[in-house]
Design an enzyme around this catalytic site. Structure first.
Site, mmCIF file in Angstrom:
data_model
loop_
_atom_site.group_PDB
_atom_site.id
_atom_site.type_symbol
_atom_site.label_atom_id
_atom_site.label_comp_id
_atom_site.label_asym_id
_atom_site.label_seq_id
_atom_site.Cartn_x
_atom_site.Cartn_y
_atom_site.Cartn_z
ATOM 1 N N CYS A 141 19.583 -55.915 14.631
ATOM 2 C CA CYS A 141 18.275 -55.590 15.186
ATOM 3 C C CYS A 141 18.043 -54.042 15.473
ATOM 4 C CB CYS A 141 18.089 -56.570 16.470
ATOM 5 S SG CYS A 141 16.167 -56.253 16.888
ATOM 6 N N ASP A 160 6.369 -37.377 -20.712
ATOM 7 C CA ASP A 160 6.884 -36.523 -21.558
ATOM 8 C C ASP A 160 6.838 -37.078 -23.098
ATOM 9 O OD1 ASP A 160 8.718 -34.245 -22.624
ATOM 10 O OD2 ASP A 160 9.945 -36.204 -22.602
#
Ligand code: ADP
Ligand code: MG
Length: 720
Positions: A22, A415
């Site tokens: 936790c 590109d």
């Protein structure tokens, strides 16, 4: 994995931490580490239960750190140590205790009920009650041990975590004489933790499953013949034999044989890829019907798959902004609820004329409700599931941060060469100028391109090989990024490259300009070759647009990406022809690598966050300057794999819309999780103050919220 660069005395170690389930526990470690001199940095991977630390090896050692961890009640193992047996035994012991606590509780409750329904055959009333009490005490004793230990170590470092709250709640209930309630709280809490550990294990194993893909041994072939050998003993250079249908154990290059290999486990590609001598294969992929002889290129721990796993685990350890926000909230929230509980304990009896007993009880319920566990895990668990799901599809996202960022992107720049096109151009025409012969042009070009990695260079070299034109050694070769190459061949200067390059050097005549403009419109790329500054020929190469480019662009538009832009170093005519085919209308052509960076910055000013998709050739600076750099086809290239924010293992454009969909689904999932836990908490805070909620209901609600949140997040594993 432990790396230790002794010379610098900076060391890094990764620990596996038992008991770190936790955020509270991470916070505890943080506090304990604060006064540990020599510790430079650490990051916790809650879901992998790993702790990565950087420290000054001159001042402390891994053992010191492990001791500090032990101080908090958790246990630390260096990552390569195997605590499996101990852990399993401990898990089983814990499960047995929870079970005992549950059984004792059930018997106690049954006895209590019998007592409440008047004297019966089971015995006199008072005796039943005391037997029930004994059962509750047994249940408490069995169930509370682990929680009390954890609570104690939290208190020692001055923190109030869920374990402390549970101990207070159970003790409070016992003081109020509510023994059954106390036992119920302890039992349900133990059960909740066991369940949480189980469900989180599922999320973890999704990534671990990738690792189980590679076989443990391989068929090694050497001078002594063939034999099975442990893959850890195989060094690069060895030749292994892969039979039809087998999994490939290590990365390597095919030296003999031919087969279609299913690369889905690594690249996520659905279709098998044909492999023949010279092609690379990846560990974890599945051989098809042919046998392959493979020369191993990497050790087991360096394979592409191992890197993927490593990167995914590192990505999980990173925190997304939403996560930090939630943690900050939880830090305020828990003390706030404790304060509220104190107020309730005092105020409700005064205001509603309750007895102090009822007021205390309501306060205890509030304390239990105050555990923000579901809230705190809501974000990381969604992100971990999303990252693991994406990795299975060959999409590596380097952390929740990038997922969150991606969900807000509205502009994607692509590109061209190698990204929107296949990047495997072919020479389609050689035009001789000024009386040169086509063969001599190709020879000159091939000579200066011999060491170049540009796709066009490959095209020229392949063409030369096919035409049996041998290149000669070139000297003083230098690459002109985004423009071309130059060098000298037999003492004469050779310049080769784009139209732009020739314009820049004032070597472009009107006739040449005319000629090039005519050739570009069909989507071909023209490369001009000059000898001693005199253009002698044009080599036209054509690169096919990727088949899925068009649908990828369409999907992105439908998903709300409002602007899709092509950035390329190629000439305008070529770029526009390809863009038109793909449905892209914004084209920026003739860009040098630094112009691409400027274009990205300009796009950012108009559209906000920008994602840039590239292949790493001449576009690496642009990828780095974009808010999100997405690299394609990185399975073979380690540099691109390491530097991109999102790396697509395969050259599959459709993974881009997938990644965007996933990023949005993840953000939605996180919001849903936050909503679930907040609504759940709010309801219970109200119910507790109003006196409707009992302690066991509060614990059940808390566990329920955690389980619902985890289950919801796990859906992202299968999202597509
Ligand atoms: P893109 O932006 O489309 O990926 P690049 O920036 O890699 O293209 O290259 C831009 C242009 O520069 C190419 O179209 C080509 O004309 C020229 N060029 C760059 N490098 C080379 C090379 N090694 N050989 C030939 N031409 C090159
Ligand atoms: Mg490129």
């Amino acid at each position: 994995m432990t790396t230790c660069t002794v010379c610098e005395l900076h060391a890094e170690s990764t620990f596996r931490i038992e008991g770190m389930d936790c955020r509270e526990e991470v916070a505890m470690l943080e506090r304990r580490f604060r006064n540990l001199g020599g510790l430079e940095d650490f990051s916790a991977d809650l879901l992998g239960r790993r702790l990565h630390v950087k420290y000054d090896a001159a001042r402390i050692s891994a053992a010191t750190i492990a001791d500090a961890v032990a101080d908090t009640g958790m246990r630390a193992w260096l990552d390569h140590e195997e605590p499996v047996i101990g852990t399993n035994r401990q898990v089983r012991r814990r499960q047995a205790l929870v079970l005992t606590s549950g059984i004792a509780l059930a018997i106690g409750l049954a006895l209590e009920m019998a007592a409440a329904h008047g004297p019966s055959a089971a015995g006199p009333h008072a005796q039943l009650v005391s037997w029930a009490l004994a059962c509750f005490v047994v249940s408490l004793a069995a169930g509370a041990g682990a929680t009390m230990r954890k609570a104690w170590s939290a208190v020692r470092v001055g923190s109030l975590d869920i374990n402390v709250l549970m101990v207070i709640a159970a003790a409070g209930a016992a003081i109020l004489g509510e023994w059954s309630e106390a036992a119920t709280v302890v039992f349900l809490f133990g059960l909740a933790q066991a369940l949480e550990v189980r469900t989180l294990d599922r999320a973890r194993s999704a990534i671990r499953a990738l690792m189980d893909l590679t076989p443990g041994d391989a068929l090694l072939r050497d001078a002594q013949g063939e034999r099975r050998v442990d893959v850890d003993e195989i060094a690069p250079g060895a030749v292994i034999v892969i039979r039809p249908g087998e999994k490939i154990p290590l990365d390597g290059d095919v030296v003999a044989g031919q087969s279609a290999v299913n690369q889905a486990p690594v690249t996520g590609e659905s279709l098998p890829v044909e492999k023949s001598p010279g092609d690379g294969v990846f560990a974890g992929t599945i051989n098809g019907r042919g046998a392959l002889d493979v020369r191993v290129t990497r050790l087991r721990r360096d394979t592409t798959l191992a890197r993927i796993i490593h990167l995914v685990e590192r990505a999980q350890a990173q925190r997304a902004p939403a996560q930090t926000l939630v943690e900050r909230f939880a830090r305020v929230y828990t003390p706030a609820v404790i304060l509220l509980a104190a107020v309730v304990a005092v105020a409700t009896p005064l205001m509603f004329r309750l007895d102090w007993h009822a007021g205390m009880y309501r306060a205890l319920v509030l304390l239990v409700v105050s555990c923000p566990c579901a809230l705190v895990i809501s974000t990381p668990v969604s992100i971990v599931a999303a990252l693991a799901g994406a990795a299975r599809k060959g999409v590596l996202v380097k952390g929740g941060l990038h997922l969150e960022r991606m969900s807000g992107v509205r502009c994607v720049a692509f590109d061209k060469t190698g990204t929107l096109t296949c990047g495997r151009p072919e020479v389609v025409e050689v035009v001789a100028l000024n009386g040169a012969s086509p063969a001599s042009i190709v020879r000159l070009a091939a000579s200066v391109e011999q060491r170049s990695t540009h796709p066009i260079a490959h095209a020229i070299l392949d063409h030369a090989a096919a035409e049996q034109i041998t290149a000669v050694a070139a000297e003083h070769v230098s690459a002109l990024a985004g423009r071309g190459t130059e060098g000298s061949v037999n003492g004469r200067r050779v310049l080769l490259g784009s139209h732009r390059l020739f314009e820049e050097r004032r070597l472009c005549s009107p006739a040449l300009h005319e000629r090039l403009a005519g050739m570009d419109t069909t989507g071909r790329t023209s490369v001009v070759v000059a000898l001693d500054d005199r253009p002698v020929g044009i080599i036209a190469v054509a690169d096919r647009p990727r088949e899925t480019g068009k649908s990828a662009v369409e999907m992105l538009r439908r998903q709300g990406i409002t602007s899709i832009v092509m950035l390329t170093g190629d000439s305008r005519g070529t770029a526009e022809a390809i863009a038109a085919h793909l449905g892209i209308d914004d084209v920026r052509a003739e860009l040098l690598p630094q112009d691409k960076v400027a274009a990205v910055e300009e796009l950012r000013r108009t559209h906000g966050s920008v994602a840039m998709v590239g292949d790493g050739v001449n576009d690496a600076p642009a990828l780095a300057s974009a808010d999100l750099g997405i690299a394609m086809g990185v399975a073979g290239s380690d540099a691109a794999l390491e530097t991109a924010d999102v790396a697509l293992m395969a050259d599959e454009l459709l993974r881009i819309p997938y990644a965007f969909r996933l990023s949005r689904a993840t953000v939605r999932n996180i919001k849903a999780n936050l909503a679930i836990s907040i609504v759940m908490k709010a309801t219970f805070v109200v119910a507790a103050v109003a006196g409707f909620a009992t302690l066991w209901m509060a614990v059940l609600a808390d566990t329920g919220a955690s389980v619902v949140v985890i289950a919801n997040a796990l859906r992202l594993l299968r999202a597509d």
